[in-house]
Design an enzyme around this catalytic site. Structure first.
Site, PDB file in Angstrom:
ATOM      1  N   ALA A  83      37.641  46.899  49.674  1.00 25.37           N
ATOM      2  CA  ALA A  83      37.723  45.611  50.354  1.00 25.37           C
ATOM      3  C   ALA A  83      38.819  44.807  49.661  1.00 25.37           C
ATOM      4  O   ALA A  83      39.134  45.057  48.495  1.00 25.37           O
ATOM      5  CB  ALA A  83      36.385  44.894  50.232  1.00 25.37           C
ATOM      6  N   GLY A 128      34.886  49.772  49.172  1.00 22.53           N
ATOM      7  CA  GLY A 128      34.721  49.804  50.629  1.00 22.53           C
ATOM      8  C   GLY A 128      35.416  51.007  51.267  1.00 22.53           C
ATOM      9  O   GLY A 128      34.985  51.480  52.325  1.00 22.53           O
ATOM     10  N   GLU A 131      33.094  53.774  50.963  1.00 22.98           N
ATOM     11  CA  GLU A 131      31.954  53.520  51.864  1.00 22.98           C
ATOM     12  C   GLU A 131      32.309  53.847  53.315  1.00 22.98           C
ATOM     13  O   GLU A 131      31.506  54.415  54.045  1.00 22.98           O
ATOM     14  CB  GLU A 131      31.516  52.053  51.731  1.00 22.98           C
ATOM     15  CG  GLU A 131      30.934  51.759  50.356  1.00 22.98           C
ATOM     16  CD  GLU A 131      30.667  50.278  50.151  1.00 22.98           C
ATOM     17  OE1 GLU A 131      31.625  49.533  49.849  1.00 22.98           O
ATOM     18  OE2 GLU A 131      29.515  49.855  50.279  1.00 22.98           O
ATOM     19  N   GLU A 151      32.682  48.661  42.173  1.00 19.87           N
ATOM     20  CA  GLU A 151      32.265  47.258  42.335  1.00 19.87           C
ATOM     21  C   GLU A 151      31.626  46.683  41.077  1.00 19.87           C
ATOM     22  O   GLU A 151      31.852  45.522  40.737  1.00 19.87           O
ATOM     23  CB  GLU A 151      31.285  47.122  43.523  1.00 19.87           C
ATOM     24  CG  GLU A 151      31.925  47.269  44.884  1.00 19.87           C
ATOM     25  CD  GLU A 151      31.965  48.704  45.386  1.00 19.87           C
ATOM     26  OE1 GLU A 151      31.780  49.634  44.568  1.00 19.87           O
ATOM     27  OE2 GLU A 151      32.193  48.893  46.588  1.00 19.87           O
TER      28      GLU A 151
HETATM   29  N1  CAA Z   1      42.251  44.560  47.217  1.00 23.74           N
HETATM   30  C1  CAA Z   1      43.409  43.868  47.229  1.00 23.74           C
HETATM   31  N2  CAA Z   1      44.536  44.342  46.699  1.00 23.74           N
HETATM   32  C2  CAA Z   1      44.485  45.566  46.110  1.00 23.74           C
HETATM   33  C3  CAA Z   1      43.320  46.328  46.049  1.00 23.74           C
HETATM   34  C4  CAA Z   1      42.150  45.782  46.639  1.00 23.74           C
HETATM   35  N3  CAA Z   1      40.987  46.442  46.685  1.00 23.74           N
HETATM   36  N4  CAA Z   1      43.585  47.474  45.390  1.00 23.74           N
HETATM   37  C5  CAA Z   1      44.879  47.421  45.063  1.00 23.74           C
HETATM   38  N5  CAA Z   1      45.431  46.275  45.492  1.00 23.74           N
HETATM   39  C6  CAA Z   1      46.802  45.807  45.353  1.00 23.74           C
HETATM   40  C7  CAA Z   1      47.073  45.403  43.902  1.00 23.74           C
HETATM   41  O1  CAA Z   1      46.580  44.078  43.662  1.00 23.74           O
HETATM   42  C8  CAA Z   1      48.575  45.525  43.865  1.00 23.74           C
HETATM   43  O2  CAA Z   1      49.126  44.372  44.507  1.00 23.74           O
HETATM   44  P1  CAA Z   1      50.346  43.552  43.793  1.00 23.74           P
HETATM   45  O3  CAA Z   1      51.487  44.527  43.827  1.00 23.74           O
HETATM   46  O4  CAA Z   1      50.505  42.375  44.700  1.00 23.74           O
HETATM   47  O5  CAA Z   1      49.895  43.242  42.387  1.00 23.74           O
HETATM   48  C9  CAA Z   1      48.871  46.705  44.774  1.00 23.74           C
HETATM   49  O6  CAA Z   1      47.702  46.887  45.600  1.00 23.74           O
HETATM   50  C10 CAA Z   1      49.079  48.006  44.008  1.00 23.74           C
HETATM   51  O7  CAA Z   1      47.970  48.166  43.159  1.00 23.74           O
HETATM   52  P2  CAA Z   1      48.124  48.443  41.560  1.00 23.74           P
HETATM   53  O8  CAA Z   1      49.363  47.839  41.049  1.00 23.74           O
HETATM   54  O9  CAA Z   1      46.822  48.058  40.933  1.00 23.74           O
HETATM   55  O10 CAA Z   1      48.294  50.052  41.613  1.00 23.74           O
HETATM   56  P3  CAA Z   1      47.899  51.083  40.470  1.00 23.74           P
HETATM   57  O11 CAA Z   1      48.464  52.382  40.894  1.00 23.74           O
HETATM   58  O12 CAA Z   1      48.250  50.555  39.118  1.00 23.74           O
HETATM   59  O13 CAA Z   1      46.276  51.166  40.531  1.00 23.74           O
HETATM   60  C11 CAA Z   1      44.148  51.329  41.653  1.00 23.74           C
HETATM   61  C12 CAA Z   1      45.654  51.681  41.669  1.00 23.74           C
HETATM   62  C13 CAA Z   1      43.466  52.069  40.483  1.00 23.74           C
HETATM   63  C14 CAA Z   1      43.561  51.782  42.972  1.00 23.74           C
HETATM   64  C15 CAA Z   1      43.987  49.794  41.442  1.00 23.74           C
HETATM   65  O14 CAA Z   1      44.810  49.130  42.390  1.00 23.74           O
HETATM   66  C16 CAA Z   1      42.576  49.305  41.637  1.00 23.74           C
HETATM   67  O15 CAA Z   1      41.760  49.464  40.747  1.00 23.74           O
HETATM   68  N6  CAA Z   1      42.299  48.703  42.806  1.00 23.74           N
HETATM   69  C17 CAA Z   1      41.009  48.089  43.040  1.00 23.74           C
HETATM   70  C18 CAA Z   1      39.976  49.113  43.413  1.00 23.74           C
HETATM   71  C19 CAA Z   1      38.641  48.448  43.601  1.00 23.74           C
HETATM   72  O16 CAA Z   1      38.088  47.861  42.689  1.00 23.74           O
HETATM   73  N7  CAA Z   1      38.085  48.553  44.832  1.00 23.74           N
HETATM   74  C20 CAA Z   1      36.823  47.965  45.156  1.00 23.74           C
HETATM   75  C21 CAA Z   1      37.006  46.613  45.806  1.00 23.74           C
HETATM   76  S1  CAA Z   1      35.503  45.709  45.987  1.00 23.74           S
HETATM   77  C22 CAA Z   1      34.763  46.352  47.386  1.00 23.74           C
HETATM   78  O17 CAA Z   1      35.286  47.253  48.022  1.00 23.74           O
HETATM   79  C23 CAA Z   1      33.463  45.676  47.752  1.00 23.74           C
HETATM   80  C24 CAA Z   1      32.692  46.315  48.828  1.00 23.74           C
HETATM   81  O18 CAA Z   1      31.952  47.244  48.616  1.00 23.74           O
HETATM   82  C25 CAA Z   1      32.734  45.763  50.157  1.00 23.74           C
END
Ligand code: CAA
Length: 272
Positions: A83, A128, A131, A151
């Site tokens: 998400a 998400g 999921e 999460e």
């Molecule tokens: N939401 C918004 N933006 C996201 C994102 C997310 N879930 N995942 C990645 N991005 C964005 C980053 O913020 C970054 O944007 P900027 O360039 O503007 O900074 C861009 O995508 C590239 O990401 P990274 O620079 O972090 O890339 P990386 O290769 O270093 O890492 C990754 C990749 C390990 C996937 C890392 O991006 C990450 O950990 N992302 C988050 C994953 C996460 O926690 N997902 C769960 C979200 S909560 C959820 O989903 C709740 C639910 O159940 C409904």
């Protein structure tokens, strides 16, 4: 094979989604390929994307020429990285509840869909994203894919059916481990626990998935429909609502703002 893709006309348009069809070569029957097109944000799913996916699936349900749907992400780094954390960071608990229910509307629609919905996982399938993939009827992954429910590292819980569906697919123990550790697993591990059906090389990945999907599109659409409806008619006392309530509760706790804002600052969260 992907050179044979045509545009699928669906209004209203959404720049975050690309819609293509693959012609099966008989009676105008097609596979619809939905591509989440937000590569710079690793295809993170926001409210607009959720709403458009729901609209498209409802539209396609009545299109008898579409026999199956493949859902994938743009680029070769992510299926869906979760998400959209940027929008969630400012959420009031009631916003979180609505976001959870909207995401669950999508996963419930996929769960109960009467045409096969296939996740073609080409990279990160996190939160998400994992999921949505779990809700699909089949999951094919490229060898570079990474799966997880991180999460808890953000101070929140899975809110789009993760606590409901993951245990159905990989069993209670494996699901609990992923959901409370926030650990990620790669494609081979996902294959071992049954989270994915098959793993393909990244090169020509979509072609490999289309080839698989083509093979069962030869079977009776009506028999497939009734099989899917029967397999997925599991009954429960609305665990989705329970999950949304708990998702809202996690936004009432300071850990959610600590975790979500630490991610956006690119720092490690320090939960109290
Ligand atoms: N939401 C918004 N933006 C996201 C994102 C997310 N879930 N995942 C990645 N991005 C964005 C980053 O913020 C970054 O944007 P900027 O360039 O503007 O900074 C861009 O995508 C590239 O990401 P990274 O620079 O972090 O890339 P990386 O290769 O270093 O890492 C990754 C990749 C390990 C996937 C890392 O991006 C990450 O950990 N992302 C988050 C994953 C996460 O926690 N997902 C769960 C979200 S909560 C959820 O989903 C709740 C639910 O159940 C409904």
């Amino acid at each position: 094979m992907t050179e044979n893709l045509n545009n699928y006309e669906f209004l209203p348009k959404n720049d975050y989604l690309l819609l293509k069809t693959f012609n099966l070569g008989f009676k105008n029957k097609q596979i619809l390929i939905i591509i989440i097109n937000r590569e710079k944000s690793l295809n993170a799913v926001n409210i607009d994307i959720l709403k458009s996916l729901i609209n498209i699936l409802k539209h396609v349900e009545n299109d008898s020429n579409i026999l199956s749907i493949i859902l994938t992400g743009a680029g070769n780094k992510a299926f869906i990285a979760g998400a959209d954390i940027k929008s969630m960071n400012t959420y009031h608990p009631e916003d979180a509840y609505k976001y959870s229910v909207l995401g669950q509307d999508l996963v419930k629609l996929i769960n109960s869909f009467d045409k096969p919905v296939i996740a073609a996982i080409n990279g990160y399938a996190l939160g998400g994203g994992c999921e949505i993939a779990t809700a699909c009827h089949l999951r094919y992954a490229s060898e570079n894919s990474i799966f997880g429910q991180p999460e808890v590292k953000l101070g929140i819980i899975a809110g789009w059916g993760g606590t409901v569906n993951l245990k159905r697919v990989i069993g209670l123990g494996n699901a609990t481990k992923l959901l409370i550790s926030g650990d990620t697993i790669n494609s081979d591990e996902a294959l071992k626990v049954g989270l994915v059906n098959m793993v393909f090389p990244l090169e020509n990945f979509l072609q490999s998935v289309i080839k698989e999907v083509k093979s069962f599109c030869k079977n009776s659409p009506n028999a497939i429909k009734n099989t899917l409806l029967s397999i997925n008619s599991f009954n429960n006392d609305d665990p989705y609502k329970k999950e949304s309530n708990l998702f809202r509760d996690s936004f009432k706790h300071e850990d959610s703002s600590i975790g979500l804002s630490a991610f956006l600052r690119k720092e490690k969260p320090e939960f109290k």
